[in-house]
Design a protein around this motif. Structure first.
Motif, PDB file in Angstrom:
ATOM      1  N   ASP A 121      86.359   6.315   1.122  1.00 46.83           N
ATOM      2  CA  ASP A 121      87.335   6.565   0.055  1.00 46.83           C
ATOM      3  C   ASP A 121      87.231   5.516  -1.044  1.00 46.83           C
ATOM      4  O   ASP A 121      87.368   5.836  -2.233  1.00 46.83           O
ATOM      5  N   ALA A 122      87.002   4.274  -0.657  1.00 49.68           N
ATOM      6  CA  ALA A 122      86.879   3.210  -1.650  1.00 49.68           C
ATOM      7  C   ALA A 122      85.542   3.286  -2.381  1.00 49.68           C
ATOM      8  O   ALA A 122      85.490   3.189  -3.614  1.00 49.68           O
ATOM      9  N   ILE A 131      77.037   5.444  -3.161  1.00 50.35           N
ATOM     10  CA  ILE A 131      78.270   5.941  -3.784  1.00 50.35           C
ATOM     11  C   ILE A 131      78.334   7.461  -3.689  1.00 50.35           C
ATOM     12  O   ILE A 131      79.378   8.038  -3.344  1.00 50.35           O
ATOM     13  N   ASP A 186      80.735  -0.963 -11.308  1.00 58.41           N
ATOM     14  CA  ASP A 186      80.485  -1.419  -9.938  1.00 58.41           C
ATOM     15  C   ASP A 186      78.993  -1.438  -9.636  1.00 58.41           C
ATOM     16  O   ASP A 186      78.504  -2.339  -8.950  1.00 58.41           O
ATOM     17  N   ALA A 232      81.108  10.081  -1.462  1.00 58.95           N
ATOM     18  CA  ALA A 232      81.794  11.292  -1.917  1.00 58.95           C
ATOM     19  C   ALA A 232      81.418  12.483  -1.048  1.00 58.95           C
ATOM     20  O   ALA A 232      82.271  13.320  -0.707  1.00 58.95           O
ATOM     21  N   ALA A 283      83.588   5.793  -2.878  1.00 60.26           N
ATOM     22  CA  ALA A 283      83.478   6.983  -3.727  1.00 60.26           C
ATOM     23  C   ALA A 283      84.076   6.769  -5.111  1.00 60.26           C
ATOM     24  O   ALA A 283      83.747   7.496  -6.053  1.00 60.26           O
ATOM     25  N   THR A 284      84.940   5.767  -5.249  1.00 58.14           N
ATOM     26  CA  THR A 284      85.566   5.497  -6.555  1.00 58.14           C
ATOM     27  C   THR A 284      84.734   4.539  -7.403  1.00 58.14           C
ATOM     28  O   THR A 284      85.083   4.277  -8.554  1.00 58.14           O
ATOM     29  N   PHE A 285      83.645   4.013  -6.863  1.00 58.07           N
ATOM     30  CA  PHE A 285      82.831   3.058  -7.616  1.00 58.07           C
ATOM     31  C   PHE A 285      82.293   3.723  -8.886  1.00 58.07           C
ATOM     32  O   PHE A 285      81.804   4.856  -8.852  1.00 58.07           O
ATOM     33  N   ALA A 286      82.364   2.998  -9.978  1.00 57.48           N
ATOM     34  CA  ALA A 286      81.898   3.493 -11.278  1.00 57.48           C
ATOM     35  C   ALA A 286      80.672   2.699 -11.725  1.00 57.48           C
ATOM     36  O   ALA A 286      80.160   1.852 -10.991  1.00 57.48           O
TER      37      ALA A 286
END
Length: 205
Positions: A73-74, A103, A82, A107, A76-79
């Motif tokens: 969950d964490a 990443i 990151d 997801a 998958a939010t990497f942009a």
């Protein structure tokens, strides 16, 4: 096989380096059935591609810190910020394609939850028998099941999951037992007998 000072027989790769020996003795081939544990192993196997496992193992804690403990969950939010941060992190393998794949795979892991999750997908490829290698040369690097697993993972949106990586994952988490017959670890997972036949029908939760 090499017999250590403790009287235990191990393959050459697990006999010279204390870190590899500990990993071999306590972790490699033991069942992993939880989502985060499997996501971590899958990620590390992908990073290992083209490198030695010892390199990955020495950086394992750095990987865990860099990738939020491999919480899907964490991660998958990497942009993009990151990704750039991770490319500057000397504690891990600074490979853009592998970082971006991790990443993406986070997801993809989340998307599987309504269909049994990553554990179900991976463990559904457990074979009816496991190899019975007498020597290192007898240990396969792929199998029908690892090829099928790689295809299914790719179909589900995963990256860096070829048949060889899939088989290495299956070895690491106990889906197959490729410990050599003379190894003190042969048959120790609780899932496979030394002769390659299963102890039970599915993984231990």
């Amino acid at each position: 096989m090499i017999v250590g000072d403790d009287g235990l027989a191990r393959p050459a790769w697990a006999s010279s380096d204390p870190l590899l020996q500990e990993y071999y003795d306590t972790e490699w081939g033991m069942p992993v059935c939880d989502e985060r544990g499997l996501f971590e192993r899958l990620s590390l196997e992908a990073f290992q591609s083209g490198l030695s496992w010892a390199t990955i193992l020495r950086k394992r804690e750095n990987f865990r810190a860099a990738f939020a403990g491999f919480d899907p969950d964490a991660v998958a939010t990497f942009a993009e910020a990151d990704v750039e941060r991770l490319l500057q992190d000397a504690g891990i393998i600074r490979n853009r394609a592998k970082i971006e794949a991790t990443i993406r795979n986070a997801a993809a892991t989340i998307s599987l939850r309504d269909e049994g999750g990553l554990p179900h997908l991976i463990w559904s490829h457990r074979p009816e028998r496991t190899p019975v290698p007498q020597a290192a040369a007898d240990v396969p690097t792929t199998s029908d099941e690892s090829r099928a697993l790689a295809r299914e993972l790719k179909r589900r949106g995963f990256a860096f999951v070829g048949p060889t990586t899939a088989f290495a994952l299956m070895e690491a988490v106990g889906i197959v037992d490729t410990h050599l017959l003379d190894s003190h670890r042969r048959g120790s997972s609780g899932l496979w007998r030394a002769d390659g036949t299963p102890v039970e029908d599915g993984p231990r939760e």
